[in-house]
Design an enzyme around this catalytic site. Sequence first.
Site, PDB file in Angstrom:
ATOM      1  N   GLY B 292     -61.257  -2.596 -39.251  1.00  0.00           N
ATOM      2  CA  GLY B 292     -60.008  -2.435 -38.523  1.00  0.00           C
ATOM      3  C   GLY B 292     -59.120  -3.662 -38.568  1.00  0.00           C
ATOM      4  N   LYS B 293     -59.485  -4.648 -39.414  1.00  0.00           N
ATOM      5  CA  LYS B 293     -58.620  -5.829 -39.553  1.00  0.00           C
ATOM      6  C   LYS B 293     -57.322  -5.438 -40.234  1.00  0.00           C
ATOM      7  CE  LYS B 293     -62.760  -8.729 -40.219  1.00  0.00           C
ATOM      8  NZ  LYS B 293     -63.631  -9.366 -41.237  1.00  0.00           N
ATOM      9  N   LEU B 294     -57.413  -4.397 -40.988  1.00  0.00           N
ATOM     10  CA  LEU B 294     -56.323  -3.963 -41.848  1.00  0.00           C
ATOM     11  C   LEU B 294     -56.207  -2.455 -41.658  1.00  0.00           C
ATOM     12  CD1 LEU B 294     -54.527  -5.192 -44.072  1.00  0.00           C
ATOM     13  CD2 LEU B 294     -56.340  -4.720 -45.699  1.00  0.00           C
TER      14      LEU B 294
END
Lengths: 361, 361, 361, 361
Positions: B292-294
């Site tokens: 979920g960083k990106l």
Amino acid sequence: MKKKSRFLQTPIEPFAVEAGLSAEQVLARMERISFQGRNLATAHHVWQKMLQDDVTIFLGMAGALSAGGLRMVVAHLILDRYVDCLVSTGANLYHDLHETRGQHHYLGSPHADDAALAEDRIDRVYDTYASEEEFISNDNWIADFAATLESRPYTTREFLHLLGGHLWNTTKREGILTAAYRARVPIFCPAIADSSIGMGLSQARQKTPGKGYIDIIGDIVESANLVIRRPRTASVVLGGGTPKNFINQASVQAEFYSDEVGGHRYALQIVTDVPQFGGASGSSLEEAQSWGKLATDSAKVSVQADATIALPLLVSALTTTSSALAGGRKKPIFTLAERVMTIDGQTVPYERFEEVNERAV
Amino acid sequence: MKKKSRFLQTPIEPFAVEAGLSAEQVLARMERISFQGRNLATAHHVWQKMLQDDVTIFLGMAGALSAGGLRMVVAHLILDRYVDCLVSTGANLYHDLHETRGQHHYLGSPHADDAALAEDRIDRVYDTYASEEEFISNDNWIADFAATLESRPYTTREFLHLLGGHLWNTTKREGILTAAYRARVPIFCPAIADSSIGMGLSQARQKTPGKGYIDIIGDIVESANLVIRRPRTASVVLGGGTPKNFINQASVQAEFYSDEVGGHRYALQIVTDVPQFGGASGSSLEEAQSWGKLATDSAKVSVQADATIALPLLVSALTTTSSALAGGRKKPIFTLAERVMTIDGQTVPYERFEEVNERAV
Amino acid sequence: MKKKSRFLQTPIEPFAVEAGLSAEQVLARMERISFQGRNLATAHHVWQKMLQDDVTIFLGMAGALSAGGLRMVVAHLILDRYVDCLVSTGANLYHDLHETRGQHHYLGSPHADDAALAEDRIDRVYDTYASEEEFISNDNWIADFAATLESRPYTTREFLHLLGGHLWNTTKREGILTAAYRARVPIFCPAIADSSIGMGLSQARQKTPGKGYIDIIGDIVESANLVIRRPRTASVVLGGGTPKNFINQASVQAEFYSDEVGGHRYALQIVTDVPQFGGASGSSLEEAQSWGKLATDSAKVSVQADATIALPLLVSALTTTSSALAGGRKKPIFTLAERVMTIDGQTVPYERFEEVNERAV
Amino acid sequence: MKKKSRFLQTPIEPFAVEAGLSAEQVLARMERISFQGRNLATAHHVWQKMLQDDVTIFLGMAGALSAGGLRMVVAHLILDRYVDCLVSTGANLYHDLHETRGQHHYLGSPHADDAALAEDRIDRVYDTYASEEEFISNDNWIADFAATLESRPYTTREFLHLLGGHLWNTTKREGILTAAYRARVPIFCPAIADSSIGMGLSQARQKTPGKGYIDIIGDIVESANLVIRRPRTASVVLGGGTPKNFINQASVQAEFYSDEVGGHRYALQIVTDVPQFGGASGSSLEEAQSWGKLATDSAKVSVQADATIALPLLVSALTTTSSALAGGRKKPIFTLAERVMTIDGQTVPYERFEEVNERAV
């Protein structure tokens, strides 16, 4: 006040961003930065020095540069004689032929579903695709051409010149093979057996017994005789592989037969491999000096970079700064259409080494 | 006639050499080649998209880029607001300060005799040298400044803004720290303890007990609150390291407290490490999506290259094509001189996460 | 007969395959081969020399080694005192805590569908998976623990010792943190702010205002004082990153205050980065000598390899050949449970550097 | 309770250090760790599967493995028939011959003074030295032998078998060439022109006109016919280069003429190159599936490592666990001393492809 250390001579000059810079201005501003950026700027200078000196410039080419979109860069270097002799992997020549015949490679993804590609008979090279059917058509085209040649061994130099001529006559399109044909620049392909050109040649035997013979050892003799005939040489290597070693080998082999040979005077390599694992592709230019492949006082630079980034920038700059140099330099003149090639009017045998270095009168 | 495979859509377009090409023309001609050259051309587009969208752009910076001659590129990106927030290693800020104070790094050789360098007290960074004595003078300068501050912990964001201000007032010279001060761009340095800036701070304790305290956890809170306040983000990463992860962590941490956060909308990284060994520096942007960083629909590109080659070309092109975009974009506005920073008029606490995301009216 | 060159002293001895070889026999047979195999065999010897000498051995650990299955190797090195002080990234300590708390990392694939993983809230580290929910539970566990501490800054050394103790008391399970707690080996984590341990600490502030403060500059002072107290040091580095530099920095910083410090006497690094791009992770041990990080006459070796291959073989051999050495060596004795640590009965301040090196009587 | 994700099946099992572990125990304990360590453990299993199945196992060998001390590992794999056919660079065979003739490579340093080495006529391969004079003696020895052969082209397969026989008869020493001769394992060397063996052959022409002709295209035909004759194949590749592609090419070429060929059933590669730059050496095994070089359901593994570390461990384990498998497997039986080789009693033409796959009765 304390004396400044002898090691602190030339300050780093930070790259200054500016709108509208040209490629050669970008490269010029990289001269006094560090690491591989500096090395790439140095490569520009080393190549310029080659062009100003009276040397035969070998270009080695490995990695999927033709499929990857750099074939017209190499064609440009050949046509405008930034280099005098190409040593290539078979794949680069084959992928060049593929496009010169009017076909394409295609943008793809490194994360593709390879089983789906296989089903569609699409061959992947990292992020680039090609049609297997078109490849088969190339193989046939090469086999058909090879079947028209005499039933005797051809050096790759002779065969590739003829192939380039046939390609030019058929297509009138630009590319590496056709540029080399038109500019009369010899091409050697020491690992031709490890490529689809070799596969085409093998299929020529199927069509016509006695065809498709290559005299790969003749290439060794010819390449060494080129150095014996013209002992001052330079080496530009893209990606390592067999071309890198073959160019060096010509120099080492020539030294056995001529005292005038002393290793390349200039060397420039753009490689992604590193020396730490002992492989030839990543080997350093310093190491090459121990072998005599490179003169110990040569100008040299190694750039650790993907050629698809480094070469467009470098050659864009070079063609801007140095087209007059390339045009005005003392280029060796070859004849390539015969079994025995010539350089500057002298024969370059493929059957024996020239033990006496007779200068052209 | 047989239908062409769905995989064969866009042909590779070989790079066409031409004299006088500008940097952005070189990059434009790399768009339809392969491998890392294509990726670098894509990076230009991804960055342009960031500038056109309403996103907070984080820049991460690791590796010896300042010593290596790229500090004015980064200063330019900050001053002209191609980025909104810098996350850096301490060394890059320290080497920037070193030059802004009128000192230099120097051209050197990777094959130097390190014992001889040690005797002359010259420190080597691959092919680049610096004077240890000048470094000690920097440490003292930092320690002296830190000793003038209040006896309380400072986030690196607050400390570095004040340091940049002191540096600007003292020198009036351009650089990363002074650009960030003048453009009011926050700098975070999560690994400040692993750098000579940290050493300078530690020496402040020696000068004046109670000085030289850094609130590194406050930086985590602030950076996450930045994302909570302005949930649409983008990430530009040079070289991996702690900055790469810290930028991603801000996004992951912010998601705990706000439903509006969904990972970076754009991501661009220029790295030399590869994913195969599991390290964060070389980790792929695809992998970042699992965390979920990106965002899974983000525009993203990874360029495998030395920044000293890739960045000069990329930023030269970007500044030519996109200065109007950079000038016209919706930039977040920061105040940085106080213990509590603000963004667009809202406070960004360092002591607690903002659990309700109140939009500025 | 011609004299043999002075360069040709010791022949390469080809590796001889044999059934049933032990790890240390495999390594012994790699001593006289080439490239990185030889370097790994040399690493065994360098480590043995460290154990025989009276030196403080620092171990630096970066890259996803804990998630990747090497945490019990590191725990073993700590418990049996092959090393005296650990410097680690936060992630390695966090992933260790994750497993010590009874959770797991899982075998995965580098070709996974990251959008599907994201939907299942699975975080990927190359070919390894973990549950995001379990990670959140860790963050809370760390936050809860941190909220029980005093409302003052803690060095990472103090905090991690207490965390290790809490983990040991709660789980009685083996791991890096619990081994370091039990063996009273200090751990420094200079980039704690760039990790989920830092995130846990930041969440402690949310739970209880005034908690979750780390004195990262205190770590610099402590680590340098360790070297001042015991100036003979050695460095074992896995993967570069902040630990590599922090260990060297302790030595450089200590030299400012003590004439007895002269850089590490032994250095061994296993890294995947290369020096050519100027980054600290890949920097050579020769370069470290120019800085005085490493004594110019030190025994040293750099192995270019993934630690997941090199370390199991190396430590399996080391534990076979050298457990007596590790048991019998002059190990520094630490107390770690207080705000001020001690080494061999002497205090190691975090507030000021020890300017006079008083030997323990 | 929430269902566990389908992605979390098999926990990582940390490597457990223990004194006295054997090589295969070390490898077994690496099976459930991560990254390249896991891949190396998987390689052990993939090779075991090859040995249990009825497949022809090709071994490709590039990089300076013979000079670097791995020639007896390869000789062992050949003699005990862990592999059935070797494809090698010329250098590896040449350096093998060098040592089998009683000469040595020597331990050296990558930081050597190459000018000093050049003066002493010592050739350097990273950290390994050899005497140029001894190399010249090898060239002559090869040339003398080649001059005794018939005045006709030889495939490298035929030439290298005869060379191995001459070497065995002369020296009675173990090595790659002599092992292949004695075990009647064919060797192909597609880039022989790019090696000192090629140089020796070129010098045979100088000694005796008409000698030193190699039929490199015949090697393509033979290798494809091998696959047509026995369509189930496996590939073990060390270091990439021309051997890697040549082995794959045999499979691709064979498919043109036989429906029974469907790509390798097993593939294992140990390489240091990465796929990101598009070169064949670093290309992934997934990519190979798009080409049909590898069956889409094949067992495969790629290990990113220096072979000088990975191979000693892997082969030590393999020889312990699998000598019975290697002894008991259905090995193809070759005759190699004639111009036309045979496999399992069937001829393997070099002049034409076998279009009908007639099974031996």
